[in-house]
Write a protein that holds these residues in place. Structure first.
Motif, PDB file in Angstrom:
ATOM      1  N   GLN B 233     -27.452 -95.975  82.107  1.00 40.01           N
ATOM      2  CA  GLN B 233     -26.549 -96.667  83.006  1.00 40.01           C
ATOM      3  C   GLN B 233     -25.099 -96.484  82.565  1.00 40.01           C
ATOM      4  N   ASP B 239     -20.114 -93.520  83.106  1.00 42.39           N
ATOM      5  CA  ASP B 239     -18.929 -92.791  82.674  1.00 42.39           C
ATOM      6  C   ASP B 239     -18.490 -91.797  83.745  1.00 42.39           C
ATOM      7  N   VAL B 329     -19.654-104.144  83.730  1.00 41.90           N
ATOM      8  CA  VAL B 329     -19.567-103.439  82.456  1.00 41.90           C
ATOM      9  C   VAL B 329     -19.995-104.359  81.310  1.00 41.90           C
ATOM     10  N   ALA B 371     -25.540-107.682  87.851  1.00 46.88           N
ATOM     11  CA  ALA B 371     -24.810-106.446  87.537  1.00 46.88           C
ATOM     12  C   ALA B 371     -24.828-105.482  88.716  1.00 46.88           C
ATOM     13  N   GLY B 375     -21.667-104.284  90.762  1.00 48.83           N
ATOM     14  CA  GLY B 375     -21.363-102.864  90.884  1.00 48.83           C
ATOM     15  C   GLY B 375     -21.039-102.481  92.313  1.00 48.83           C
ATOM     16  N   ALA B 379     -17.612-101.051  94.064  1.00 51.45           N
ATOM     17  CA  ALA B 379     -17.494 -99.853  94.881  1.00 51.45           C
ATOM     18  C   ALA B 379     -16.876-100.169  96.236  1.00 51.45           C
TER      19      ALA B 379
HETATM   20  C1  HDD Z   1     -27.795-102.703  86.363  1.00 51.68           C
HETATM   21  C2  HDD Z   1     -26.730-102.513  86.962  1.00 51.68           C
HETATM   22  C3  HDD Z   1     -25.464-101.833  86.460  1.00 51.68           C
HETATM   23  C4  HDD Z   1     -24.886-101.755  85.189  1.00 51.68           C
HETATM   24  C5  HDD Z   1     -25.396-102.363  83.919  1.00 51.68           C
HETATM   25  C6  HDD Z   1     -23.695-100.929  85.306  1.00 51.68           C
HETATM   26  N1  HDD Z   1     -23.556-100.529  86.613  1.00 51.68           N
HETATM   27 FE1  HDD Z   1     -21.987 -99.476  87.343  1.00 51.68          FE
HETATM   28  N2  HDD Z   1     -22.737 -99.733  89.236  1.00 51.68           N
HETATM   29  C7  HDD Z   1     -23.977-100.232  89.539  1.00 51.68           C
HETATM   30  C8  HDD Z   1     -24.831-100.885  88.690  1.00 51.68           C
HETATM   31  C9  HDD Z   1     -24.598-101.064  87.327  1.00 51.68           C
HETATM   32  C10 HDD Z   1     -24.392 -99.995  90.966  1.00 51.68           C
HETATM   33  C11 HDD Z   1     -24.944-101.172  91.723  1.00 51.68           C
HETATM   34  O1  HDD Z   1     -25.466 -99.108  90.978  1.00 51.68           O
HETATM   35  C12 HDD Z   1     -23.109 -99.313  91.538  1.00 51.68           C
HETATM   36  C13 HDD Z   1     -22.485 -99.844  92.796  1.00 51.68           C
HETATM   37  C14 HDD Z   1     -22.264 -98.656  93.679  1.00 51.68           C
HETATM   38  C15 HDD Z   1     -23.021 -97.592  93.060  1.00 51.68           C
HETATM   39  O2  HDD Z   1     -23.223 -96.495  93.478  1.00 51.68           O
HETATM   40  O3  HDD Z   1     -23.525 -98.012  91.880  1.00 51.68           O
HETATM   41  C16 HDD Z   1     -22.175 -99.221  90.346  1.00 51.68           C
HETATM   42  C17 HDD Z   1     -20.940 -98.608  90.460  1.00 51.68           C
HETATM   43  C18 HDD Z   1     -20.123 -98.225  89.394  1.00 51.68           C
HETATM   44  C19 HDD Z   1     -18.863 -97.532  89.523  1.00 51.68           C
HETATM   45  C20 HDD Z   1     -18.306 -97.045  90.843  1.00 51.68           C
HETATM   46  C21 HDD Z   1     -17.279 -97.919  91.425  1.00 51.68           C
HETATM   47  C22 HDD Z   1     -16.697 -97.265  92.681  1.00 51.68           C
HETATM   48  O4  HDD Z   1     -17.414 -96.512  93.337  1.00 51.68           O
HETATM   49  O5  HDD Z   1     -15.544 -97.554  92.968  1.00 51.68           O
HETATM   50  C23 HDD Z   1     -18.397 -97.306  88.234  1.00 51.68           C
HETATM   51  C24 HDD Z   1     -17.097 -96.638  87.847  1.00 51.68           C
HETATM   52  C25 HDD Z   1     -19.378 -97.868  87.344  1.00 51.68           C
HETATM   53  N3  HDD Z   1     -20.428 -98.410  88.074  1.00 51.68           N
HETATM   54  C26 HDD Z   1     -19.273 -97.817  85.984  1.00 51.68           C
HETATM   55  C27 HDD Z   1     -20.130 -98.519  85.128  1.00 51.68           C
HETATM   56  C28 HDD Z   1     -19.954 -98.534  83.694  1.00 51.68           C
HETATM   57  C29 HDD Z   1     -18.868 -97.829  82.940  1.00 51.68           C
HETATM   58  C30 HDD Z   1     -20.962 -99.310  83.200  1.00 51.68           C
HETATM   59  C31 HDD Z   1     -21.122 -99.597  81.718  1.00 51.68           C
HETATM   60  C32 HDD Z   1     -21.535-100.569  81.188  1.00 51.68           C
HETATM   61  C33 HDD Z   1     -21.769 -99.769  84.332  1.00 51.68           C
HETATM   62  N4  HDD Z   1     -21.224 -99.258  85.484  1.00 51.68           N
HETATM   63  C34 HDD Z   1     -22.879-100.608  84.248  1.00 51.68           C
END
Ligand code: HDD
Ligand code: HEM
Ligand code: HEM
Lengths: 347, 453
Positions: B233, B239, B329, B371, B375, B379
């Motif tokens: 993740q 990253d 994060v 989380a 996320g 986005a």
């Molecule tokens: C268990 C869930 C979870 C966890 C622990 C993380 N993420 Fe995440 N993140 C998501 C679940 C998620 C998501 C729900 O899957 C998103 C929302 C849209 C997408 O495609 O993925 C997302 C989007 C998302 C984006 C896109 C934002 C955008 O499109 O403007 C970034 C830059 C990160 N994540 C970065 C991180 C980083 C650096 C993490 C380090 C700890 C992290 N995420 C942990």
């Protein structure tokens, strides 16, 4: 045939498949409370549709998605214009799904009676809504030069300039749909079950027949009366004559096969009847995709379809997807073929 | 803000957020169920098969909720965002239609077989039906992510004469690089949810001394999967997502990080509250130079702040965006820590009796949901004020014919409906957990209920 026209027929066929397939589980829901009396019978109805209803409903989604893809402007206008009834359809679909799926989780008569009612009432209302939707499309909607419209649920139930979703004509088509799908569901239940339940379902199908015949005739006359243009394609292309032939001969076959207990034939005839009615409506509209009350604003294939490259690429993957889908359906229906057994676990 | 616009945004946000509570478990569990079924088949192990059947029951309930909340999503593009649909439908209609044709048919057909057909199928065929359900769910995820990715980073289109967007290159659009990384990150997040839920139920059984054999399997499978996917993740998927945002949506990155003023050696903010009025962060706790390092791999790199962009291009709700990002994060870091420790304990054979750790694992189940939601909020809020990035603004895209009053009516309707669905779902899932993995007869959620009386 142009690419747009091809996609018009693809969407029309998908909608037809949807109504034929989901129609029998909606119809089973419509007759559920009356035809299935005991807890065991109700479980058997649910078992007959349980493994397939979600797959059937996917045809609605797939048809909707294909409509969006091929005719984005039609999708945009019609979905926002039919905002309120569509949202209600969504709520009914939700209630119905949980009615089917959650009923058996708790073995308590109050719980089960509640979900029985939820399932039956939402099925009945959905049949009427889908019919009324078709009625709206045939009757025409208040589109203007922007290519958009918005219909309230009802105005004065008459066909003036300010029409609502419900008026006497669309309600009539809603009733036709309810009778048709109730009969369709009865044929399916007669096919899938035996003993008292199967007999009662067959009786119900017979009971529906005169109503179905009567309302079919009334609705055809009414349609001609409110929208004489529907005859244009029929007089231009003789192949259209196939539609009334299919519709009325399916009705005749149903009348013949049902009392004899030839459930398979009756069910196929009922499916053909539905297909005939829907394809007939599409044939009457073509090349208009959504008629306006004021004909100059009709949305047509040409004015709403997506770009040529997109449509051609789509043909490739759509064909592949459709072959796969048919294969899954054939497989699933084969696995669950035959009468539902009493002792068999589910639901 | 125009109130119709506000209502339509809330409408979509509410229904999408609620919907996504279910698919994340569906997609994550689907994979874990395949793992259980595979072990059962290869070792001919009855307990693993019972375990798969138990999880299939929970999967079934969750799936129904995912389906009924998903259908409105498909409709809302047309009902609430009709101007957008007319504008972009020539492109994104492709993936939405493909999702139906390739994913939903597969998933729904084989789910019936998987839940109802165990007696009619051979073990291998039943295993195959589980795989088909999993593939269907994962393919569905891809198409919808590709749709979203187009809105974040539009590629493969041309502008037609009437101003609408049309497909120019199918492969460019479908293999959008944004979609590929977003998919990897999102799916890994779904497995994190599935793993935490499975672990939590296992921990609950171990703590309460019931179904010990099953409890151990759930904890073991859950912790191993949870550890792998929590790491994935962050690296590489999180990253890479961050890199994409910094390359293509630099203003979003600045808002996510709370960087009001651009600077070299930009610090990474761990805690602090954005103060938009004064253009600064209150109570900051930061790691100097870290942000420059993470985005440009150099300590002294210049990172552009919000001040480098015109104010009308700033995301509308900077504090919420900032918090969402930091919550995601922060939780991501927490997941690695928890699962890492749990894995060490598992390795050394002490996990099943380490009650304090089982407590933590049991209580952590809600966090992946938070989380994942955070996320998505990152986005979607980060994309603002654009609906299709750089091409169409959000305020242009909603259904102009649907008044605020009608929108409010259906929004309230959905809220009421979803409250009932949520309560029912929780109630039924809790009940299944209470019943525990029943004997081999429980071939489906429905059967279990009728036989467990
Ligand atoms: C268990 C869930 C979870 C966890 C622990 C993380 N993420 Fe995440 N993140 C998501 C679940 C998620 C998501 C729900 O899957 C998103 C929302 C849209 C997408 O495609 O993925 C997302 C989007 C998302 C984006 C896109 C934002 C955008 O499109 O403007 C970034 C830059 C990160 N994540 C970065 C991180 C980083 C650096 C993490 C380090 C700890 C992290 N995420 C942990
Ligand atoms: C991948 C599929 C998705 C697509 C195509 C999509 C698309 C959209 C669209 C069209 C809007 C309305 C326009 C706007 O406000 O910008 C929107 C808003 C929003 N969506 Fe999504 N969405 C998706 C998934 C999700 C998920 C899973 C969540 C939450 C868990 C989510 C959360 C939101 C939020 C919070 C907003 C409101 C943003 C705002 O109005 O400021 N979305 N999304
Ligand atoms: C806003 C955009 C979204 C739309 C239009 C949408 C549409 C749908 C529809 C119509 C269904 C029901 C399918 C059926 O009947 O079998 C569904 C379920 C599902 N959706 Fe969504 N969805 C959206 C957001 C998401 C997101 C962001 C994901 C994850 C990446 C996702 C993944 C799934 C999955 C895996 C299912 C299968 C059923 C379940 O998980 O319970 N969807 N979605």
């Amino acid at each position: 045939m142009t690419l747009g026209a091809l996609w018009f027929w693809i969407v029309a066929v998908m909608v037809t498949v949807y109504v034929v397939l989901d129609g029998f589980d909606l119809g089973a829901g419509a007759i559920y409370l009356i035809a299935a009396k005991t807890g065991d019978e109700r479980r058997r109805v649910l078992r007959a549709i349980g493994p397939v209803w979600d797959g059937n409903e996917v045809w609605l989604l797939a048809a909707g998605g294909t409509l969006y893809f091929a005719f984005p402007q039609l999708y945009a206008s019609s979905f926002s214009g039919f905002y309120l009834p569509l949202m209600m359809v969504l709520w009914l679909l939700m209630l119905r799904a949980i009615g089917i799926e959650f009923r058996a989780h708790i073995d308590n008569p109050i719980w089960q009676s509640f979900f029985d009612a939820v399932f039956a009432v939402s099925s009945i209302l959905l049949c009427v809504f889908f019919g009324a939707a078709l009625g709206n499309v045939v009757r025409g909607v208040p589109l203007d030069s922007t290519g958009y419209f918005f219909e309230p649920l009802w105005t004065n139930f008459r066909l003036g300039d300010q029409v609502g979703i419900l008026d006497w004509y669309t309600v009539l088509i809603g009733v036709v749909a309810l009778v048709t799908l109730a009969a369709h569901g009865s044929h399916y239940i007669a096919l899938k079950t035996d003993e008292d339940l199967g007999r009662r379902a067959r009786g119900f199908a017979l009971l529906c027949w005169p109503l179905q015949f009567f309302f079919t005739c009334i609705s055809l006359v009414a349609t001609y009366f409110i929208r004489p243009e529907v005859m244009e394609n029929y007089s231009r292309h003789k192949i259209g004559l196939l539609v009334p032939i299919v519709v009325f001969s399916s009705l005749a076959v149903m009348l013949w096969a049902t009392p004899k207990g030839k459930e398979k034939i009756a069910f196929v005839a009922s499916s053909l009847y539905i297909a005939g009615m829907l394809v007939g409506a599409a044939f009457a509209l073509y090349p208009v995709v959504l008629p306006a009350r004021d004909r100059q604003y009709d949305l047509t294939i040409a004015s709403t379809s997506a770009g040529v490259h997109g449509l051609s690429v789509g043909l490739i993957w759509w064909t592949l997807g459709a072959i796969l889908a048919l294969a899954y359906f054939a497989f699933v229906y084969r696995m669950f073929r035959g009468k539902v057994q009493v002792g068999e676990g589910h639901y | 803000m125009d109130s119709a616009l506000l209502i339509h945004r809330l409408h979509f946000a509410f229904t999408a957020t609620f919907h996504y509570l279910f698919p994340q478990l569906t997609m994550g569990l689907a994979l874990l169920i395949v793992v259980l079924k595979t072990i059962a088949l290869r070792r001919n192990d009855k307990v693993y098969n019972d375990a798969a059947r138990f999880w299939a029951k929970i999967f079934g309930i969750n799936f129904v909720l995912g389906v009924v909340t998903g259908i409105p999503m498909e409709f809302q593009f047309g009902t609430n965002w009709s101007v957008f649909s007319r504008y972009a439908g020539g492109v994104i209609g492709q993936t939405l239609a493909m999702e139906g044709m390739f994913a939903f048919f597969l998933e729904s057909s084989f789910l019936g077989l998987f839940l109802f057909g165990e007696k009619r199928l051979s073990p291998r065929a039943h295993w195959l039906s589980a795989v088909a359900v999993c593939v269907g769910a994962w393919v569905s995820g891809y198409f919808i992510i590709a749709t979203d990715a187009f809105m974040q980073y539009p590629v493969g289109y041309y502008k037609a004469a009437d101003g609408s967007l049309q497909l120019a290159s199918f492969w460019k659009f479908v293999l959008n690089r944004w979609a590929l990384w977003q998919y990897a990150h999102n799916m890994s997040g779904a497995v994190v949810t599935g793993a935490f839920v499975m672990t939590a139920v296992g921990a609950f059984y171990l703590l309460s001394g019931k179904w010990i054999e099953h409890g151990r399997i759930y904890v073991k499978v859950g912790v191993i999967a949870g550890c792998i996917f929590s790491i994935l993740q962050v690296f590489p998927t999180g990253d890479k997502q961050g890199k994409l945002v910094s390359d293509y949506q630099p203003v979003t990155l600045a808002a996510m990080e709370g960087l009001f003023r651009g600077q070299s050696e930009a610090p990474l903010l761990i805690l602090g509250q954005p103060n938009e009025e004064r253009g600064k962060i209150d109570n900051p706790l930061e790691v100097p130079g870290m942000l420059s390092m993470l985005t440009y791999r150099r300590w002294n790199a210049q990172v552009r702040g919000l001040d480098a962009f015109p104010k009308e291009d700033w995301p509308g709700n900077i504090p919420l965006l900032y918090y969402s990002y930091h919550i995601m994060v922060g939780l991501g870091t927490f997941f690695i820590a928890v699962m890492g420790i749990a894995l060490l304990l598992l390795w050394s054979g002490r996990l099943y009796s380490a009650r304090w750790m089982l407590w933590i694992l049991m209580l952590s189940a809600p966090f992946p949901y938070i989380a994942n939601t955070a996320g998505w909020m990152t986005a979607e809020l980060g994309r603002q004020p654009w609906l299709v990035y750089g091409l169409m603004r959000t305020e242009e895209g909603y259904s102009k014919v649907v008044s605020a009053g009608n929108g409010m009516f259906t929004l309230l309707g959905f809220m009421g409906m979803y409250m009932v669905l949520g309560i029912l779902g929780l109630f039924l899932i809790r009940r299944e957990i209470e019943h525990g993995p029943a004997g081999p007869e429980a071939a489906s959620p429905f059967l279990a209920a009728t036989e467990a009386k």
